[in-house]
Design a protein around this motif. Structure first.
Motif, PDB file in Angstrom:
ATOM      1  N   VAL A   1      59.039   3.990  14.915  1.00  0.00           N
ATOM      2  CA  VAL A   1      59.504   5.375  14.982  1.00  0.00           C
ATOM      3  C   VAL A   1      59.779   5.735  16.450  1.00  0.00           C
ATOM      4  O   VAL A   1      58.919   5.539  17.314  1.00  0.00           O
ATOM      5  N   VAL A   2      60.980   6.235  16.713  1.00  0.00           N
ATOM      6  CA  VAL A   2      61.378   6.626  18.077  1.00  0.00           C
ATOM      7  C   VAL A   2      62.086   7.982  18.022  1.00  0.00           C
ATOM      8  O   VAL A   2      62.550   8.397  16.966  1.00  0.00           O
ATOM      9  N   GLY A   3      62.184   8.637  19.181  1.00  0.00           N
ATOM     10  CA  GLY A   3      62.937   9.893  19.245  1.00  0.00           C
ATOM     11  C   GLY A   3      62.094  11.058  19.741  1.00  0.00           C
ATOM     12  O   GLY A   3      61.160  10.909  20.509  1.00  0.00           O
ATOM     13  N   ASP A   4      62.413  12.246  19.258  1.00  0.00           N
ATOM     14  CA  ASP A   4      61.741  13.454  19.731  1.00  0.00           C
ATOM     15  C   ASP A   4      61.572  14.441  18.573  1.00  0.00           C
ATOM     16  O   ASP A   4      62.266  14.331  17.569  1.00  0.00           O
ATOM     17  N   CYS A   5      60.628  15.370  18.773  1.00  0.00           N
ATOM     18  CA  CYS A   5      59.666  15.478  19.852  1.00  0.00           C
ATOM     19  C   CYS A   5      58.331  14.908  19.369  1.00  0.00           C
ATOM     20  O   CYS A   5      57.992  15.031  18.202  1.00  0.00           O
ATOM     21  N   THR A   6      57.581  14.320  20.299  1.00  0.00           N
ATOM     22  CA  THR A   6      56.330  13.637  19.969  1.00  0.00           C
ATOM     23  C   THR A   6      55.448  14.433  19.004  1.00  0.00           C
ATOM     24  O   THR A   6      54.929  13.891  18.033  1.00  0.00           O
ATOM     25  N   ASP A   7      55.306  15.731  19.276  1.00  0.00           N
ATOM     26  CA  ASP A   7      54.369  16.558  18.515  1.00  0.00           C
ATOM     27  C   ASP A   7      55.004  17.246  17.307  1.00  0.00           C
ATOM     28  O   ASP A   7      54.299  17.892  16.531  1.00  0.00           O
ATOM     29  N   LEU A   8      56.311  17.149  17.193  1.00  0.00           N
ATOM     30  CA  LEU A   8      56.987  17.857  16.099  1.00  0.00           C
ATOM     31  C   LEU A   8      57.559  16.842  15.111  1.00  0.00           C
ATOM     32  O   LEU A   8      56.867  16.375  14.216  1.00  0.00           O
ATOM     33  N   CYS A   9      58.827  16.471  15.273  1.00  0.00           N
ATOM     34  CA  CYS A   9      59.443  15.583  14.280  1.00  0.00           C
ATOM     35  C   CYS A   9      58.881  14.162  14.296  1.00  0.00           C
ATOM     36  O   CYS A   9      58.812  13.510  13.255  1.00  0.00           O
ATOM     37  N   ILE A  10      58.489  13.665  15.462  1.00  0.00           N
ATOM     38  CA  ILE A  10      57.925  12.310  15.508  1.00  0.00           C
ATOM     39  C   ILE A  10      56.576  12.300  14.785  1.00  0.00           C
ATOM     40  O   ILE A  10      56.296  11.431  13.962  1.00  0.00           O
ATOM     41  N   TYR A  11      55.777  13.302  15.081  1.00  0.00           N
ATOM     42  CA  TYR A  11      54.476  13.412  14.416  1.00  0.00           C
ATOM     43  C   TYR A  11      54.651  13.519  12.902  1.00  0.00           C
ATOM     44  O   TYR A  11      54.005  12.799  12.128  1.00  0.00           O
ATOM     45  N   GLN A  12      55.552  14.387  12.484  1.00  0.00           N
ATOM     46  CA  GLN A  12      55.776  14.593  11.044  1.00  0.00           C
ATOM     47  C   GLN A  12      56.294  13.311  10.376  1.00  0.00           C
ATOM     48  O   GLN A  12      55.890  12.974   9.265  1.00  0.00           O
ATOM     49  N   THR A  13      57.182  12.615  11.062  1.00  0.00           N
ATOM     50  CA  THR A  13      57.804  11.422  10.472  1.00  0.00           C
ATOM     51  C   THR A  13      56.806  10.267  10.401  1.00  0.00           C
ATOM     52  O   THR A  13      56.672   9.605   9.364  1.00  0.00           O
ATOM     53  N   ALA A  14      56.115  10.024  11.501  1.00  0.00           N
ATOM     54  CA  ALA A  14      55.146   8.923  11.515  1.00  0.00           C
ATOM     55  C   ALA A  14      54.021   9.198  10.519  1.00  0.00           C
ATOM     56  O   ALA A  14      53.581   8.296   9.790  1.00  0.00           O
ATOM     57  N   MET A  15      53.576  10.439  10.457  1.00  0.00           N
ATOM     58  CA  MET A  15      52.497  10.781   9.516  1.00  0.00           C
ATOM     59  C   MET A  15      52.980  10.696   8.070  1.00  0.00           C
ATOM     60  O   MET A  15      52.223  10.289   7.190  1.00  0.00           O
ATOM     61  N   HIS A  16      54.222  11.058   7.834  1.00  0.00           N
ATOM     62  CA  HIS A  16      54.760  10.939   6.472  1.00  0.00           C
ATOM     63  C   HIS A  16      54.782   9.465   6.050  1.00  0.00           C
ATOM     64  O   HIS A  16      54.348   9.121   4.946  1.00  0.00           O
ATOM     65  N   LEU A  17      55.260   8.614   6.950  1.00  0.00           N
ATOM     66  CA  LEU A  17      55.314   7.179   6.631  1.00  0.00           C
ATOM     67  C   LEU A  17      53.903   6.621   6.412  1.00  0.00           C
ATOM     68  O   LEU A  17      53.673   5.825   5.504  1.00  0.00           O
ATOM     69  N   ARG A  18      52.979   7.043   7.252  1.00  0.00           N
ATOM     70  CA  ARG A  18      51.596   6.552   7.152  1.00  0.00           C
ATOM     71  C   ARG A  18      50.917   7.053   5.869  1.00  0.00           C
ATOM     72  O   ARG A  18      50.360   6.283   5.104  1.00  0.00           O
ATOM     73  N   THR A  19      50.986   8.351   5.640  1.00  0.00           N
ATOM     74  CA  THR A  19      50.253   8.913   4.496  1.00  0.00           C
ATOM     75  C   THR A  19      50.894   8.507   3.166  1.00  0.00           C
ATOM     76  O   THR A  19      50.175   8.313   2.181  1.00  0.00           O
ATOM     77  N   ALA A  20      52.224   8.343   3.144  1.00  0.00           N
ATOM     78  CA  ALA A  20      52.889   7.929   1.895  1.00  0.00           C
ATOM     79  C   ALA A  20      52.427   6.529   1.498  1.00  0.00           C
ATOM     80  O   ALA A  20      52.255   6.224   0.312  1.00  0.00           O
ATOM     81  N   ALA A  21      52.208   5.661   2.490  1.00  0.00           N
ATOM     82  CA  ALA A  21      51.708   4.311   2.203  1.00  0.00           C
ATOM     83  C   ALA A  21      50.230   4.353   1.826  1.00  0.00           C
ATOM     84  O   ALA A  21      49.801   3.695   0.877  1.00  0.00           O
ATOM     85  N   ASN A  22      49.457   5.154   2.557  1.00  0.00           N
ATOM     86  CA  ASN A  22      48.016   5.252   2.263  1.00  0.00           C
ATOM     87  C   ASN A  22      47.775   5.762   0.843  1.00  0.00           C
ATOM     88  O   ASN A  22      46.872   5.288   0.151  1.00  0.00           O
ATOM     89  N   ALA A  23      48.597   6.721   0.429  1.00  0.00           N
ATOM     90  CA  ALA A  23      48.374   7.370  -0.866  1.00  0.00           C
ATOM     91  C   ALA A  23      48.461   6.395  -2.033  1.00  0.00           C
ATOM     92  O   ALA A  23      47.821   6.602  -3.060  1.00  0.00           O
TER      93      ALA A  23
END
Ligand SMILES: [Zn+2]
Length: 231
Positions: A152-174
């Motif tokens: 995951v690359v791009g901006d902003c670290t705390d907004l869209c990057i956070y949301q995107t990385a967490m979505h990918l992580r939690t969707a797999a964890n679930a």
């Protein structure tokens, strides 16, 4: 300052300055199973308009270099998740007007557009900082079950990057599936608004250095892998 806060801030500095490089060859052992998700590397955040930031623009070159290196090594799945707002989007209440569909602001930056394989990238539009609400992102993920590693690359670290990385992580964890979510720090950034500046404007203060590090660490504690860069 509270001692606990002080020691965490010390820890955060150490975490950040000790980020390691990740050899890309290990990752590209099976490039068909890897994808890059690049969020909001568009004119609106890098070049022109209310939210453009020089600090964010500085990630363009590292991202272009990563794209070229990964493509050469056989990674052919690059998703560009990008703001494409309806006029009067609800999000403008918080962030001001930006990136309305069809404007120059909503377009990918020229450095990425001029890559020979740009047309082979998959553009997915969004109208919020969330990658999957009312977008085609989850459908694209379902169509590519072979992908087990997401960069995951791009901006902003705390907004869209956070949301995107967490979505990918939690969707797999679930659903208990194997998935690596990796962020190379040099390829993500956020914007800076000093407290003094925010006092005279409707913009909220946003100390980039602190927020960048804090959210990187927060993603790491959620199982997202944070590296300095690919080597
Ligand atoms: Zn937006």
């Amino acid at each position: 300052m509270n001692k606990q806060v002080e020691s965490y801030l010390d820890f955060l500095d150490g975490f950040f300055s000790n980020l390691k490089g990740l050899p890309i060859d290990i990752l590209m052992d099976n490039p068909v199973r890897a994808a890059i998700v690049c969020v909001d590397v568009t004119n609106a955040f890098c070049c022109t308009g209310n939210l453009a930031s020089e600090r964010v623009a500085a990630i363009i070159n590292p991202i272009v270099n990563l794209f070229m290196l990964a493509w050469e090594k056989g990674l052919k799945k690059i998703v560009l998740l990008q703001d494409c707002h309806t006029p009067n989007a609800k999000e403008f209440d918080a962030f001001g007007e930006h990136s309305i569909c069809g404007t120059v602001e909503s377009e990918t930056v020229d450095e990425i557009k001029s890559l020979l394989f740009y047309d082979e990238m998959k553009v997915i539009k969004k109208n919020s900082i969330n990658p999957a609400q009312n977008t085609g992102f989850d459908r694209w993920l379902e169509e590519h079950p072979e992908i087990t590693t997401f960069i995951v690359v791009g901006d902003c670290t705390d907004l869209c990057i956070y949301q995107t990385a967490m979505h990918l992580r939690t969707a797999a964890n679930a659903v208990n599936i194997e998935r690596r979510v990796i962020i190379p720090e040099v390829c993500v950034s956020t914007y800076d608004v000093m407290v003094e500046v925010s006092k005279d404007s409707p913009v909220e203060p946003h100390p980039a250095d602190l927020i960048h590090k804090l959210f990187l660490h927060h993603m790491q504690l959620n199982g997202i892998e944070i590296y300095k860069k690919f080597i």
